[in-house]
Design a protein around this motif. Structure first.
Motif, PDB file in Angstrom:
ATOM      1  N   GLU A  88     -15.510 -22.126  45.089  1.00 34.24           N
ATOM      2  CA  GLU A  88     -15.976 -21.040  44.210  1.00 34.24           C
ATOM      3  C   GLU A  88     -17.355 -21.328  43.619  1.00 34.24           C
ATOM      4  N   ARG A 119      -5.309 -19.553  40.470  1.00 40.45           N
ATOM      5  CA  ARG A 119      -5.902 -18.433  41.192  1.00 40.45           C
ATOM      6  C   ARG A 119      -4.915 -17.363  41.634  1.00 40.45           C
ATOM      7  N   TYR A 147     -12.879 -25.120  34.814  1.00 40.93           N
ATOM      8  CA  TYR A 147     -12.352 -25.994  35.852  1.00 40.93           C
ATOM      9  C   TYR A 147     -12.027 -27.383  35.320  1.00 40.93           C
ATOM     10  N   GLY A 186      -4.950 -17.701  34.438  1.00 40.32           N
ATOM     11  CA  GLY A 186      -5.886 -16.928  35.257  1.00 40.32           C
ATOM     12  C   GLY A 186      -6.672 -15.936  34.423  1.00 40.32           C
ATOM     13  N   LYS A 244     -15.323 -18.902  34.074  1.00 42.46           N
ATOM     14  CA  LYS A 244     -14.353 -19.747  34.772  1.00 42.46           C
ATOM     15  C   LYS A 244     -14.359 -21.136  34.140  1.00 42.46           C
ATOM     16  N   GLU A 292      -3.401 -26.553  42.190  1.00 45.79           N
ATOM     17  CA  GLU A 292      -4.397 -25.861  41.374  1.00 45.79           C
ATOM     18  C   GLU A 292      -3.812 -25.411  40.041  1.00 45.79           C
ATOM     19  N   THR A 293      -2.538 -25.028  40.030  1.00 44.40           N
ATOM     20  CA  THR A 293      -1.891 -24.677  38.762  1.00 44.40           C
ATOM     21  C   THR A 293      -1.811 -25.900  37.860  1.00 44.40           C
ATOM     22  N   SER A 316     -12.020 -25.370  43.814  1.00 47.20           N
ATOM     23  CA  SER A 316     -12.983 -25.032  42.760  1.00 47.20           C
ATOM     24  C   SER A 316     -14.408 -25.110  43.291  1.00 47.20           C
ATOM     25  N   GLN A 350      -8.423 -22.231  36.565  1.00 51.41           N
ATOM     26  CA  GLN A 350      -8.386 -22.205  38.019  1.00 51.41           C
ATOM     27  C   GLN A 350      -7.019 -21.905  38.633  1.00 51.41           C
ATOM     28  N   GLN A 390       0.757 -19.005  34.973  1.00 57.61           N
ATOM     29  CA  GLN A 390      -0.320 -18.742  35.931  1.00 57.61           C
ATOM     30  C   GLN A 390      -1.115 -17.498  35.538  1.00 57.61           C
TER      31      GLN A 390
END
Length: 196
Positions: A182, A34, A109, A27, A107, A43-44, A179, A32, A23
């Motif tokens: 953001e 977070r 995604y 990050g 970033k 999200e991971t 996402s 993503q 992570q």
């Protein structure tokens, strides 16, 4: 007569990274993931898949030996436009989207675009957002979370699951809901969205 025996030892296998380490690395690279929680959340998993997409690895969402090795020497993304300001780029081949600010990718995604079945095609080109809807939109092809429309034919960047590891949308660019939370503020009317 004397015989000599040669023993060959393999180098020690690298210790796989912990979830927290994965992570943090993702990050720091802009993916993503977070928060560093030590728990594999959705999200991971999407961050791992996006990383695998960029690095040409099987899109499993699992940190196997190849993914762990790539985390130690990740590929960089070079944006198509290195212009001043902020824009969104969508890489159809890799199925990722990334925010570019002043020529640098910030970033990255996990994304899902059109599956090219019938008219379910994501158009290529340099687009600009012409309007946004700041809530859920319920349409005949599915629900769109915070869509930012880039064509007059209904193509948008939006949330609304699922975001698949391969193309699978009706033609829009689909990101996960966190996402989109953001990205949505960056996609004001006039914002550039480059799809290549």
């Amino acid at each position: 007569m004397t015989s000599t025996t040669t023993t060959t030892t393999a180098p020690p296998k690298s210790t796989p990274p912990t979830v927290s380490e994965v992570q943090k690395i993702l990050g720091d690279l802009g993916y993503q993931a977070r928060a560093v929680t030590g728990q594999v959340d959705d999200e991971t998993k999407h961050a791992i898949v996006a990383f695998q997409k960029v690095n040409g690895l099987p899109r499993t969402g699992v940190v196997d030996d190849a993914t762990a090795a790539a985390l130690r020497a990740p590929k960089a993304i070079t944006p198509q436009h290195a212009t001043p300001g902020t824009h969104l780029e969508v890489d159809i081949a890799r199925q990722v989207a990334y925010v570019v600010t002043d020529g640098k990718v910030g970033k990255i995604y996990d994304a899902c675009t059109g599956d090219n079945v019938g008219d379910r095609v994501t158009p290529l080109g340099d687009f600009h957002v012409y309007y946004q809807i700041n809530f859920w939109e319920y349409g005949p092809l599915g629900n769109l979370y915070h869509p930012s429309y880039i064509t007059t034919t209904g193509i948008a960047v939006h949330g609304g699951e699922p975001v698949l590891a391969q193309p699978g949308s009706n033609g829009c660019v689909r990101l996960t809901d966190p996402s989109i939370d953001e990205v949505f503020p960056l996609l004001r009317p006039g914002a550039e969205v480059l799809i290549h």
